[in-house]
Design a protein around this motif. Sequence first.
Motif, PDB file in Angstrom:
ATOM      1  N   GLU A  89      -6.679  -3.603 -23.488  1.00 27.66           N
ATOM      2  CA  GLU A  89      -7.017  -2.246 -23.873  1.00 27.66           C
ATOM      3  C   GLU A  89      -7.399  -2.225 -25.345  1.00 27.66           C
ATOM      4  O   GLU A  89      -7.018  -3.086 -26.129  1.00 27.66           O
ATOM      5  CB  GLU A  89      -5.828  -1.322 -23.630  1.00 27.66           C
ATOM      6  N   THR A  90      -8.154  -1.212 -25.730  1.00 24.71           N
ATOM      7  CA  THR A  90      -8.545  -1.030 -27.118  1.00 24.71           C
ATOM      8  C   THR A  90      -7.582  -0.042 -27.766  1.00 24.71           C
ATOM      9  O   THR A  90      -7.328   1.025 -27.209  1.00 24.71           O
ATOM     10  CB  THR A  90      -9.983  -0.492 -27.210  1.00 24.71           C
ATOM     11  N   ARG A 145      -8.505   3.435 -21.412  1.00 20.88           N
ATOM     12  CA  ARG A 145      -9.056   2.146 -21.852  1.00 20.88           C
ATOM     13  C   ARG A 145      -8.921   2.045 -23.379  1.00 20.88           C
ATOM     14  O   ARG A 145      -8.763   0.964 -23.925  1.00 20.88           O
ATOM     15  CB  ARG A 145     -10.536   2.019 -21.469  1.00 20.88           C
ATOM     16  N   VAL A 146      -9.036   3.210 -24.012  1.00 16.21           N
ATOM     17  CA  VAL A 146      -8.830   3.288 -25.458  1.00 16.21           C
ATOM     18  C   VAL A 146      -7.570   4.111 -25.688  1.00 16.21           C
ATOM     19  O   VAL A 146      -7.472   5.254 -25.244  1.00 16.21           O
ATOM     20  CB  VAL A 146     -10.032   3.943 -26.173  1.00 16.21           C
ATOM     21  N   HIS A 163      -8.132  13.669 -26.270  1.00 14.60           N
ATOM     22  CA  HIS A 163      -9.482  13.585 -25.713  1.00 14.60           C
ATOM     23  C   HIS A 163      -9.880  12.140 -25.430  1.00 14.60           C
ATOM     24  O   HIS A 163     -10.407  11.837 -24.354  1.00 14.60           O
ATOM     25  CB  HIS A 163     -10.495  14.218 -26.657  1.00 14.60           C
ATOM     26  N   VAL A 164      -9.650  11.260 -26.390  1.00 11.00           N
ATOM     27  CA  VAL A 164     -10.085   9.870 -26.234  1.00 11.00           C
ATOM     28  C   VAL A 164      -9.377   9.207 -25.064  1.00 11.00           C
ATOM     29  O   VAL A 164     -10.011   8.529 -24.235  1.00 11.00           O
ATOM     30  CB  VAL A 164      -9.851   9.083 -27.541  1.00 11.00           C
ATOM     31  N   GLU A 165      -8.084   9.403 -24.945  1.00  8.18           N
ATOM     32  CA  GLU A 165      -7.348   8.732 -23.885  1.00  8.18           C
ATOM     33  C   GLU A 165      -7.701   9.285 -22.506  1.00  8.18           C
ATOM     34  O   GLU A 165      -7.786   8.531 -21.536  1.00  8.18           O
ATOM     35  CB  GLU A 165      -5.847   8.839 -24.154  1.00  8.18           C
ATOM     36  N   VAL A 166      -7.937  10.583 -22.421  1.00  4.62           N
ATOM     37  CA  VAL A 166      -8.338  11.161 -21.131  1.00  4.62           C
ATOM     38  C   VAL A 166      -9.757  10.734 -20.778  1.00  4.62           C
ATOM     39  O   VAL A 166     -10.045  10.321 -19.650  1.00  4.62           O
ATOM     40  CB  VAL A 166      -8.224  12.699 -21.169  1.00  4.62           C
TER      41      VAL A 166
END
Length: 346
Positions: A28-29, A64-65, A56-59
């Motif tokens: 994962e990043t 993956r990030v 927001h990024v994780e959803v």
Amino acid sequence: MKSRWTARLLAACTGLALALAAAGVSAETVIKLAHPNRNDAFDNTAGAMAIVFKNHVEVATQKRVRVEIFPEGQMGRDGDAVKLVRQGTIQSAISSVGGVAPLYPMLAVIDLPFAYSSVANAYDVFDGPFGHRLAEEIRRRTGLAVLGFGDPGGLFTITNSKRPIRMPEDVKGLKIRTMDLETHRTMIGSLGGTPVNVAWSELYNALGTGAVDGQMNPVPIVRFANFDEVQRHLTLSNHLFLPYVWVMNAKFLDDLAPGDRAAVMNGARLGVVASRGLSRLIESSDRGLPPLAQRMQVHTLTPREAEAFRKVTQPAVREAIERRFGAEGVEMLAAFERAIREERTP
């Protein structure tokens, strides 16, 4: 014999497949994001930016990030965190202008005082062509990609313990704490005041003892720091806007898969919007101007008074920028002023 080698080959292939699968699961990043305040989306704007971004990024990337937040200066002061981003030790930081300025000193051009017509005007400037140009210059000179310009609390005010400040001559003789920036010292000096460099952690006591007469910050920060306990006069001067500069290691950003990079950029935009909304809410709530008005004498500069300050301070700051940065600084400052005029909200 043949079956034995076949069995070994199958075992080796199975082991390799399992190893690759495990590597894929763990690959994962991670974005390590530093900011200076409590990690509370309703307490302060940096916390709001970070939490909205993480969600927001994780959803959007189905985790993956993943975003790890390091609040309250865990990575050091703003300048320290920005350096860690540049080195690639961490991936991102929400920093004051003062944390980025050592790496990109020409940020000083945004210190032209009494320039904006409103906080909406300031937002438009940093969201528009000038903000894009500034971000590109920062990236070119430092290797830091700018994700956005957040709002730490709105436009600046001036407070002091001596007298109301309505005209430039009212500042004469006052000891005013400023950030350790030449343009800020120049502004106060042009008004006949004495700029004083005091650490933030020592400022409340310095104001209380009279070692310093006043300071300048946005309304929410005045209230947050309890300066109304040691300051009597508040002037809504609206003379500066110093945004949070949200930076990310440029190589890290470029190396993200396109979809993940889009999620990061969109998350940052949402975070900046959250910072601005929260800033306006705090300013008008019991954590902002209303309680200050009960304890302090508040004066809002009239257009005529603001123009008087503009005529005194802007030439001095322009000269300081030209002296330090030469023709390049003059051109960048002209672009900044042009953007303010073009983006001015009626």
